[in-house]
Scaffold this motif. Structure first.
Motif, mmCIF file in Angstrom:
data_model
loop_
_atom_site.group_PDB
_atom_site.id
_atom_site.type_symbol
_atom_site.label_atom_id
_atom_site.label_comp_id
_atom_site.label_asym_id
_atom_site.label_seq_id
_atom_site.Cartn_x
_atom_site.Cartn_y
_atom_site.Cartn_z
ATOM 1 N N THR A 1 -23.778 21.521 -42.687
ATOM 2 C CA THR A 1 -22.893 20.657 -41.901
ATOM 3 C C THR A 1 -22.344 21.305 -40.637
ATOM 4 O O THR A 1 -21.896 20.620 -39.732
ATOM 5 C CB THR A 1 -21.733 20.157 -42.779
ATOM 6 O OG1 THR A 1 -21.216 21.279 -43.517
ATOM 7 C CG2 THR A 1 -22.189 19.097 -43.751
ATOM 8 N N ASP B 1 -13.371 21.254 -37.792
ATOM 9 C CA ASP B 1 -14.520 20.714 -37.071
ATOM 10 C C ASP B 1 -14.258 19.347 -36.452
ATOM 11 O O ASP B 1 -14.792 19.030 -35.387
ATOM 12 C CB ASP B 1 -15.736 20.652 -38.000
ATOM 13 C CG ASP B 1 -16.200 22.048 -38.372
ATOM 14 O OD1 ASP B 1 -15.966 22.974 -37.574
ATOM 15 O OD2 ASP B 1 -16.782 22.214 -39.462
ATOM 16 N N LYS C 1 -19.758 16.507 -37.303
ATOM 17 C CA LYS C 1 -18.685 15.615 -36.872
ATOM 18 C C LYS C 1 -19.002 14.959 -35.519
ATOM 19 O O LYS C 1 -18.453 13.918 -35.184
ATOM 20 C CB LYS C 1 -17.365 16.377 -36.772
ATOM 21 C CG LYS C 1 -16.861 16.986 -38.075
ATOM 22 C CD LYS C 1 -16.468 15.923 -39.081
ATOM 23 C CE LYS C 1 -15.559 16.424 -40.190
ATOM 24 N NZ LYS C 1 -16.055 17.527 -41.006
ATOM 25 N N GLY D 1 -15.635 16.597 -48.741
ATOM 26 C CA GLY D 1 -14.243 16.949 -48.478
ATOM 27 C C GLY D 1 -13.418 15.680 -48.424
ATOM 28 O O GLY D 1 -12.940 15.185 -49.442
ATOM 29 N N ASN D 2 -13.311 15.107 -47.231
ATOM 30 C CA ASN D 2 -12.610 13.837 -47.080
ATOM 31 C C ASN D 2 -13.515 12.666 -47.464
ATOM 32 O O ASN D 2 -13.119 11.520 -47.426
ATOM 33 C CB ASN D 2 -12.128 13.690 -45.632
ATOM 34 C CG ASN D 2 -10.681 13.234 -45.558
ATOM 35 O OD1 ASN D 2 -10.056 12.974 -46.574
ATOM 36 N ND2 ASN D 2 -10.162 13.122 -44.358
ATOM 37 N N ALA D 3 -14.779 12.976 -47.779
ATOM 38 C CA ALA D 3 -15.758 12.027 -48.316
ATOM 39 C C ALA D 3 -16.262 10.994 -47.307
ATOM 40 O O ALA D 3 -16.826 9.976 -47.691
ATOM 41 C CB ALA D 3 -15.230 11.345 -49.577
ATOM 42 N N GLY D 4 -16.071 11.255 -46.021
ATOM 43 C CA GLY D 4 -16.611 10.367 -45.004
ATOM 44 C C GLY D 4 -18.122 10.513 -44.907
ATOM 45 O O GLY D 4 -18.852 9.527 -44.764
ATOM 46 N N ASN D 5 -18.592 11.749 -45.004
ATOM 47 C CA ASN D 5 -20.012 11.998 -44.823
ATOM 48 C C ASN D 5 -20.850 11.368 -45.937
ATOM 49 O O ASN D 5 -21.864 10.721 -45.669
ATOM 50 C CB ASN D 5 -20.249 13.514 -44.753
ATOM 51 C CG ASN D 5 -21.477 13.867 -43.936
ATOM 52 O OD1 ASN D 5 -21.971 13.064 -43.154
ATOM 53 N ND2 ASN D 5 -21.973 15.070 -44.140
ATOM 54 N N ALA E 1 -13.762 23.602 -44.672
ATOM 55 C CA ALA E 1 -13.729 22.290 -44.027
ATOM 56 C C ALA E 1 -13.756 21.166 -45.065
ATOM 57 O O ALA E 1 -13.616 19.995 -44.722
ATOM 58 C CB ALA E 1 -14.908 22.143 -43.069
#
Ligand SMILES: *Cc1c(COP(=O)(O)O)cnc(C)c1O
Ligand SMILES: [Zn+2]
Length: 500
Positions: free
Chosen positions: A423, A172, A140, A276-280, A340
């Motif tokens: 991560t 995180d 992050k 997860g939130n799919a940003g990565n 996370a």
């Protein structure tokens, strides 16, 4: 090395000047907006945004070969602002003057090849990229360095005096946000919202230590996210969740670093990330697409997202083979050791859909996949990895479990080399290791410890000793000798050591 000592043709490119024209583009209506103001959603249709450089084509005038030399030479440059993610300044934040860049040591995390034993056991050639070695111990920090550099830029050059940064977090994001915000104190202050009892003690201690205001909210992450969305839409606060497109830009650095590690040869490479939130995964695709676009790489790697059965909305979406008939539905999550990534309604889903489609088209073949793994597989592979020299968190374990699944499905074979995103640092999630070793996983996780993976400390306290050292009461003389002898004997016995 000093700038004047670099080859003459490289010198003009070493230290980038502000350039390009970044705009927010809406993934719903296509509307474009200037970056003078912080935007998180489209003011017209409320969809998510991505940042684009409308002058991107200028970068194509420089051949890929030259870019490679520039990035390679920048490695030797001794300039903190360019030591981290901004080594790739032209792609990550071209409008950013060097003096606005906040660098706290993030980026350029080690890529560590697994031992021959572990590769054999897992069935593929692979590496961990240890993003847990970033300053707040997760990836992050990449996105926060970008978001807070931009905020710093607004404070320096815009008409903003002070900022209250807020985020919701599975742990995180808040650690990273609080850390970077605290560096810009007093003009930046931060508040973080965490799901009550759904972050680890280490993750809770991080924003507290950085001096952030910490709010614990009943429910799960998705509930916290709704609250910060409401806050950011109605009050004057800066949202630091990955809804903030600056976060995505910074996280693209991961792709650039992987490419640089492999000398820009991405043929037959596979990158695996937890989702997860799919940003990565959004940032990964976007980064490789940009490197392809300016000719730095010639092939796009396969990208595999991994989700736990307990939080699998993205996996569910891609189960439908026919793109026309796919339909996204949020899911209710159950407790997951990949905590996370325990997210049922990923904010970046529209970005994933858009970019995966573009990625596959550019590759001329399907190259983005999502696999699903069980909680048991995540825990087992997480522990196995660390028994062989890694410092992988549960999410790194999730990637390894995902790799094993992808090998079984035939997505990965002996021609591939795989990079797993660890991560976060193992220490952030050591409570799950403890629950495993002490066999006290609540039933809802569905994890049953395997005896061969359990480890526990052994107390050495020989029965026949009357005296042992106690705090404030050290032993001396004969009783100390006797203590050392008996304890050594006992350890030698348990280790079955032979006398020399
Ligand atoms: C945030 C996070 C994830 C999930 O990443 P997304 O960008 O939300 O998909 C995975 N692992 C760790 C350790 C994280 O902190
Ligand atoms: Zn719109």
């Amino acid at each position: 090395m000093r700038p004047e000592d670099f080859p003459h043709d490289i010198q003009p490119h070493l230290v980038p000047e502000p350039q390009g024209r970044l705009i927010y583009r809406c993934l719903g209506c296509g509307g474009e907006f200037g970056i003078e103001k912080l935007l998180y959603i489209c003011p017209d249709c409320r969809s998510v945004l991505l940042l684009y450089d409308s002058a991107f084509d200028r970068l194509k005038e420089t051949p890929g070969k030259v870019w490679r030399r520039i990035f390679d030479y920048r490695r030797m440059l001794n300039m903190p602002a360019l030591n981290g993610i901004y080594r790739y300044h032209e792609l990550i934040g071209p409008v950013m003057p060097i003096d606005s860049i906040v660098w706290l040591g993030e980026g350029h995390t080690p890529v560590v090849e697994a031992s021959a034993y572990l590769q054999e056991r897992a069935g593929a050639r692979f590496f961990f990229k240890n993003d847990g070695q970033n300053p707040s111990a997760s990836f992050k920090d990449r996105g926060m360095a970008s978001a807070l550099s931009y905020i710093n830029y607004l404070l320096k050059y815009g008409d903003v005096d002070e900022i209250l940064a807020v985020c919701a977090s599975t742990g995180d994001t808040s650690a990273a946000a609080a850390l970077y915000a605290s560096y810009l104190y007093p003009r930046v202050k931060s508040a973080v919202l965490l799901p009550h009892k759904r972050v680890t003690p280490q993750q809770l201690s991080q924003p507290l230590g950085s001096g952030a205001m910490v709010f614990e909210i009943p429910g799960v992450f998705d509930d916290c996210m709704k609250v910060v969305e409401q806050l950011s839409e109605n009050y004057n606060v800066a949202l630091l969740n990955s809804k903030n497109a600056w976060r995505i830009l910074g996280q693209e650095s991961y792709s650039y670093e992987v490419a640089q590690f492999f000398e820009y040869d991405m043929k037959n490479r596979v990158i695996i990330v937890p989702v997860g939130n799919a940003g990565n995964i959004t940032a990964l695709m976007s980064g490789f697409l940009k490197f392809l676009d300016i000719g730095v790489i010639e092939d796009l790697p396969i990208i595999i997202g991994v989700q736990s059965v307990h939080a699998n909305p993205v996996y569910q979406y891609y189960l439908e083979e026919d793109p026309e008939r796919r339909h996204f539905e949020a899911v209710h999550v159950s407790p997951s050791v990949a905590q996370a990534a325990m997210i049922g309604n990923p904010v970046s889903m529209p970005r994933v859909i858009r970019l995966a489609d573009q990625y596959n088209r550019m590759a001329g073949d399907r190259k983005v996949f999502v696999v699903e793994v069980s909680e048991q597989e995540i825990m087992d592979w997480h522990l196995i990895a660390n028994r062989h020299g890694h410092v992988s968190c549960t999410h790194g374990g999730e990637c390894l479990a995902g790799m094993v699944t992808a090998v079984k499905q035939g997505l990965i074979d002996s021609s591939h080399s795989v990079v797993l995103d660890s991560t976060a640092h193992a220490l952030k999630f050591s409570n799950f290791q403890e629950m495993y070793f002490e066999n006290r996983f609540p039933e809802e996780y569905g994890v049953v410890p395997k005896s061969e993976l359990i480890n526990a400390p052994m107390l050495v306290r020989p029965e026949d000793l009357d005296e042992v050292p106690e705090s404030g009461k050290p032993l001396a003389g004969k009783s100390l000798d006797r203590f050392i002898n008996r304890v050594s004997e006992e350890i030698a016995h348990r280790l079955e050591l032979k006398k020399v």
